[in-house]
Design a protein around this motif. Structure first.
Motif, mmCIF file in Angstrom:
data_model
loop_
_atom_site.group_PDB
_atom_site.id
_atom_site.type_symbol
_atom_site.label_atom_id
_atom_site.label_comp_id
_atom_site.label_asym_id
_atom_site.label_seq_id
_atom_site.Cartn_x
_atom_site.Cartn_y
_atom_site.Cartn_z
ATOM 1 N N THR A 115 56.655 30.493 29.038
ATOM 2 C CA THR A 115 55.899 31.041 30.155
ATOM 3 C C THR A 115 56.873 31.399 31.270
ATOM 4 O O THR A 115 57.649 30.550 31.713
ATOM 5 C CB THR A 115 54.857 30.026 30.661
ATOM 6 N N TYR A 116 56.827 32.645 31.732
ATOM 7 C CA TYR A 116 57.758 33.169 32.727
ATOM 8 C C TYR A 116 56.983 33.693 33.935
ATOM 9 O O TYR A 116 55.845 34.151 33.802
ATOM 10 C CB TYR A 116 58.583 34.324 32.164
ATOM 11 N N ILE A 117 57.627 33.655 35.096
ATOM 12 C CA ILE A 117 57.072 34.293 36.278
ATOM 13 C C ILE A 117 58.012 35.402 36.728
ATOM 14 O O ILE A 117 59.243 35.273 36.637
ATOM 15 C CB ILE A 117 56.829 33.281 37.421
ATOM 16 N N PHE A 118 57.424 36.510 37.213
ATOM 17 C CA PHE A 118 58.192 37.661 37.690
ATOM 18 C C PHE A 118 57.660 38.086 39.058
ATOM 19 O O PHE A 118 56.448 38.051 39.306
ATOM 20 C CB PHE A 118 58.078 38.837 36.712
ATOM 21 N N TYR A 119 58.591 38.484 39.953
ATOM 22 C CA TYR A 119 58.248 39.019 41.260
ATOM 23 C C TYR A 119 58.978 40.352 41.436
ATOM 24 O O TYR A 119 60.127 40.482 41.028
ATOM 25 C CB TYR A 119 58.702 38.114 42.407
ATOM 26 N N TYR A 120 58.318 41.317 42.063
ATOM 27 C CA TYR A 120 59.002 42.563 42.407
ATOM 28 C C TYR A 120 58.439 43.114 43.711
ATOM 29 O O TYR A 120 57.259 42.970 44.006
ATOM 30 C CB TYR A 120 58.908 43.587 41.276
ATOM 31 N N HIS A 121 59.345 43.692 44.501
ATOM 32 C CA HIS A 121 58.992 44.224 45.813
ATOM 33 C C HIS A 121 59.749 45.535 46.022
ATOM 34 O O HIS A 121 60.758 45.798 45.356
ATOM 35 C CB HIS A 121 59.374 43.246 46.924
#
Length: 442
Positions: free
Chosen positions: A207-213
């Motif tokens: 299980t992975y988390i990703f953030y992008y802005h």
């Protein structure tokens, strides 16, 4: 004290075990007043929402006392027709920025970055040295927050220690045919992310988390989309007439070894992302939250969820219909509430986009206790907002989002998911603990 032979080895093992234990380090600070910051002034926060073993100096900088990989998230809302221009620093090293201004309302800003910290490293947020900033805040309207989380301690010895990456874009990016964003500013380098292709390839099941802005170039469109292999996940959209628009999103995904995750521009649309070597607004970060070991019941992967809104919505009780991940079933698509099945430290992220010429005003609640907010409103335009928080929960506690007003209007379609809600239980991998060795006599 004299110790002989095997007894010394036992003592050394016990001492090493105690020293190698990892403790959660996590915090969220908020600002409950309007705040004016002069050029180069450090951003301060007057409310401690959560503090789990985090240390700060007299200026409000976070001080690392446990080396490792940390995630930092910072969000702010500019006062009406005012500017925000903040920068994230590790010691004296510039990392990334947020910028917000609209002549038509309030501008919401945010960014995230993973950083490797050594003992006594500091992390702070500062106003840009050439501009003043004015942020909005009241006791029941907390938009400006600073969150930090220890994701992986250096004292642990586990194969997942190299599963985190954080990258930025240090040049302008123009796309018309749905090109993948190839981030080249390596904040935390990992061979699983390829800067030549812009793709992250999962090294292991989990299980992975990703953030992008990102930030749109002046009077241009920001329209970025997160993809898992060839499948659309969610998006970030921003446009502000005669200014620069900020937007971001996040998601928790369950990946198999070899799966790819990347950020691309919206196909068939001109997308212009701002970036220079000393103005990094576009970032992309990800990390493994929980590995999956075959033929075992790995409870560490059973405490996360990530959901989105795939239709337009107006009202107060936000219920998300698109489920990206719901490990353990803690999120209820009937009530819209997440219920903690285990006590512990949890991290939550939420994002939204208003429909044209309307507002989104979303609040995070813990057992009906207000935590913080996002807000988006720009006359005649779509407006985005984001925020995050660390919460210390007891089993059975609920966490949910609701709109401040019944007239709040959220944008969403089957292939345009901007409004999302994600959360995970913070779990540090650690060596087994067998307690205090006490006094050993030889």
């Amino acid at each position: 004290m004299v110790m002989k032979g095997g007894l010394y080895l036992v003592y050394a093992f016990l001492l090493r075990t105690v020293l190698c234990r990892s403790e959660n380090v996590a915090f969220t600070l908020g600002q409950t007043h309007h705040l004016y910051l002069s050029q180069g002034q450090q951003v301060t926060y007057d409310k401690v929402i959560t503090n789990i073993s985090a240390h700060f100096d007299h200026k409000g900088s976070f001080i690392c006392r446990q080396p490792g990989i940390y995630a930092f998230h910072f969000f702010s809302l500019a006062h009406a027709e005012s500017r925000i221009w903040f920068e994230l620093y590790k010691n004296t090293e510039y990392i990334c920025s947020v910028y917000g201004y609209t002549p038509h309302g309030y501008a919401d800003t945010g960014n995230s970055a993973l950083l490797h910290l050594n003992n006594n490293d500091t992390v702070s947020i500062r106003a840009h040295q050439a501009y003043n900033s004015t942020l909005y805040g009241t006791a029941d309207q907390i938009y400006s927050t600073f969150t930090g989380v220890l994701l992986r301690s250096d004292v642990t010895e586990h194969s997942s220690g190299n599963m985190a990456f954080s990258v930025g874009l240090d040049h302008h990016f123009h796309a018309t045919n749905g090109e993948i964003v190839r981030y080249n500013d390596l904040i935390v380098q990992n061979t699983a992310y390829n800067p030549l292709s812009g793709r992250f390839t999962a090294p292991t099941d989990g299980t992975y988390i990703f953030y992008y802005h990102g930030l749109a170039q002046g009077d241009q469109v920001l329209w970025l989309e997160l993809y898992h292999n060839g499948e659309y996940v969610n998006a970030a959209y921003g446009y502000t007439d005669s200014s620069y628009a900020d937007a971001g999103n996040s998601a928790i995904l369950h990946l198999h070894t070899g799966d790819q995750v990347y950020v691309k521009a919206r196909s068939g649309h001109a997308v212009d992302v701002y970036g220079t070597p000393n103005q990094v607004y576009a970032t992309f970060s990800g990390t493994l939250l929980a590995s999956v070991q075959h033929n075992t019941d790995d409870s560490r992967s059973e405490n996360s969820f990530s959901v989105g809104l795939s239709h337009h919505f107006s009202g107060t009780n936000l219920i998300f219909d698109r489920v990206f991940s719901n490990r353990g079933g803690g999120y209820s698509p009937v009530t819209g509430h997440f219920t903690a099945k285990e006590s512990g430290v949890y991290v939550f992220h939420f994002h939204a986009l208003s429909r044209s010429d309307t507002e989104v005003w979303t609040e995070l609640y813990h057992n009906y206790h207000y935590i913080d907010s996002l807000y988006g409103r720009s006359n005649g335009e779509y407006a985005a907002g984001s925020n995050a928080a660390v919460l210390d929960l007891v089993a059975g506690d609920t966490v949910f989002l609701k709109s401040r007003r019944s007239t709040n209007s959220y944008y969403g379609t089957t292939d345009q998911v901007y409004c999302t809600f994600s959360g995970y239980k913070l779990e540090l991998e650690e060596e087994p603990s067998i307690g205090n060795p006490g006094e050993i006599i030889g």
